[in-house]
Design an enzyme around this catalytic site. Structure first.
Site, PDB file in Angstrom:
ATOM      1  N   THR A  46       0.835  -1.207   0.000  1.00 30.22           N
ATOM      2  CA  THR A  46       0.000   0.000   0.000  1.00 30.22           C
ATOM      3  C   THR A  46       0.870   1.257   0.000  1.00 30.22           C
ATOM      4  OG1 THR A  46      -1.706  -1.171   1.223  1.00 30.22           O
ATOM      5  CG2 THR A  46      -1.811   1.230   1.275  1.00 30.22           C
ATOM      6  N   HIS A  49       2.213   1.832  -3.436  1.00 34.12           N
ATOM      7  CA  HIS A  49       1.212   2.478  -4.303  1.00 34.12           C
ATOM      8  C   HIS A  49       1.204   3.988  -4.055  1.00 34.12           C
ATOM      9  CE1 HIS A  49      -0.567  -1.118  -5.951  1.00 34.12           C
ATOM     10  NE2 HIS A  49      -0.817  -1.616  -4.751  1.00 34.12           N
ATOM     11  N   ARG A 206      12.094 -13.648  -5.548  1.00 32.26           N
ATOM     12  CA  ARG A 206      10.982 -14.172  -4.751  1.00 32.26           C
ATOM     13  C   ARG A 206      10.841 -15.684  -4.885  1.00 32.26           C
ATOM     14  NH1 ARG A 206       7.121  -8.879  -5.868  1.00 32.26           N
ATOM     15  NH2 ARG A 206       8.105  -7.670  -4.206  1.00 32.26           N
ATOM     16  N   ILE A 270      -5.135  -7.761  -4.867  1.00 33.01           N
ATOM     17  CA  ILE A 270      -6.141  -6.832  -5.383  1.00 33.01           C
ATOM     18  C   ILE A 270      -5.843  -6.510  -6.847  1.00 33.01           C
ATOM     19  CG2 ILE A 270      -7.205  -4.560  -5.094  1.00 33.01           C
ATOM     20  CD1 ILE A 270      -6.147  -4.708  -2.147  1.00 33.01           C
ATOM     21  N   ILE A 293     -10.963 -11.787   1.015  1.00 37.92           N
ATOM     22  CA  ILE A 293     -10.259 -11.500   2.272  1.00 37.92           C
ATOM     23  C   ILE A 293      -9.839 -10.038   2.280  1.00 37.92           C
ATOM     24  CG2 ILE A 293      -8.346 -12.133   3.788  1.00 37.92           C
ATOM     25  CD1 ILE A 293     -10.128 -14.497   3.192  1.00 37.92           C
TER      26      ILE A 293
END
Ligand SMILES: [Zn+2]
Ligand SMILES: [Zn+2]
Length: 349
Positions: A46, A49, A206, A270, A293
């Site tokens: 977040t 962003h 990752r 998302i 969720i």
């Protein structure tokens, strides 16, 4: 304790990319608030962003604003109406400030309160020396939990909430996307008794972190035949549980086509735009269960994260890849934009 009147804060001052390091007044501690001296903060997707000032941020964020919502710190002041907490106590906090009045809040579903205010999104955040939060959101950290993990209760809670929404014990579990929350979900699913945790992730860093987090099989969608390899690993049935952590439309479509008949899909990532899913073939005829969720269950998820951190935090060690001084935040955001990291923590000592 004599508190300073000003503090450092990392703020979005205007509608453009980046954040500014500022000196601003220490927040006022209201009668039902506690004031916390921040030790360590986690950088969330977040925050990235908001840093990048993408379309979501432009719609949601009203500068000037101090960002950040993942932290651990020490209580330095208590509002007059606060009971049960004490000065010097080491705490984190739930970042969703809920209304407490609506039907959802009053039926134990405050995580989907329609009027919640997000710390570091709708109100002043924790990328600062001090933060004031309502006492009811404060989470005392057990003594055995190291700071580097106490700072990230929030994203661990997202991962915990997602994993605990499905019966993973002795099941084949597929995790789409190995960002920080995906990595945490791998470790939590293993501790929760998943038989076989598979991960789909294109980023080389990752992929490596997913293996270290305990994944049994890690597939690269750019080079591997993901459907064939997942079916081979699941006796041709597909995974009974899929944890969607990527928000990537192609990954979501693949997840719905792979989930086993009668399986469970838990959606956390998302997507930026609506995603086409084959309703008849992939949802209805397969009789799957879908969980959307958001946030963390207040506060069941937090108790579960306590237990995980008290008994299994070593499993997370590889997933927290960087601890950097807060002044190096631009380097930290560059690492995140490059996908060259797991979780990054910033220190505010
Ligand atoms: Zn977060
Ligand atoms: Zn509410």
């Amino acid at each position: 304790m004599l508190l300073p009147t000003t503090m450092r804060a990392m703020r979005k001052l205007r509608g453009q990319a980046g954040l500014d390091f500022c000196t601003i007044p220490v927040p006022v501690c209201g009668p039902r608030d506690v004031l916390i001296r921040v030790r360590i903060t986690g950088i969330c997707g977040t925050d990235l962003h908001i840093y990048n000032w993408d379309a979501w941020s432009q719609n949601r964020i009203k500068p000037p604003l101090t960002t950040g919502h993942e932290f651990v710190g020490d209580i330095v002041a208590l509002g007059a109406e606060v009971h049960g907490l004490s000065l010097g106590q080491r705490v984190s906090a739930e970042g969703h400030i809920t209304c407490g009045q609506c039907r959802l809040c009053r039926t134990g579903r405050g995580h989907i309160c329609r009027t919640f205010k997000g710390v570091g999104v709708d109100r002043e955040g924790c990328f600062a020396d001090y933060i004031a939060v309502p006492a009811q959101n404060v989470w005392p950290v057990p003594a055995g939990v190291p700071d580097m993990f106490a700072a990230i209760y929030d994203p661990l809670g997202n991962a915990m909430h997602t994993v605990m929404s499905a019966p993973v014990s002795l099941k084949n579990v597929l995790v789409m996307g190995a960002g920080a929350i995906g990595l945490f979900a791998v470790s939590i699913a293993k501790v929760a008794g998943a038989a076989n945790v598979m991960v789909v992730e294109p980023n080389a860093t990752r992929i490596d972190l997913a293996r270290k987090a305990g994944a049994d099989l890690v597939l690269n969608p750019r080079t591997d035949d993901v459907p064939a390899l997942v079916r081979r690993a699941t006796s041709n049935e597909g995974p009974e549980v899929v944890l969607e952590m990527s928000g990537n439309a192609k990954a979501m479509q693949q997840a719905f086509s792979l989930v086993a008949t009668g399986g469970t899909m838990c959606l956390l990532g998302i997507p930026g735009t609506p995603v086409d899913i084959n309703w008849a073939e992939d949802i209805m005829f397969k009789g799957i269960t879908i969980h959307g969720i958001t946030g963390r269950r207040m506060f069941e998820t937090w108790f579960q994260v306590d237990e995980f951190l008290l008994h299994h935090s070593a499993r997370l060690a590889a997933s927290v890849t960087h601890t950097m001084p807060c002044a190096a935040y631009e380097e930290a955001f560059a690492l995140m934009n490059a996908g060259a990291c797991g979780k990054i923590n910033l220190t505010w000592a």
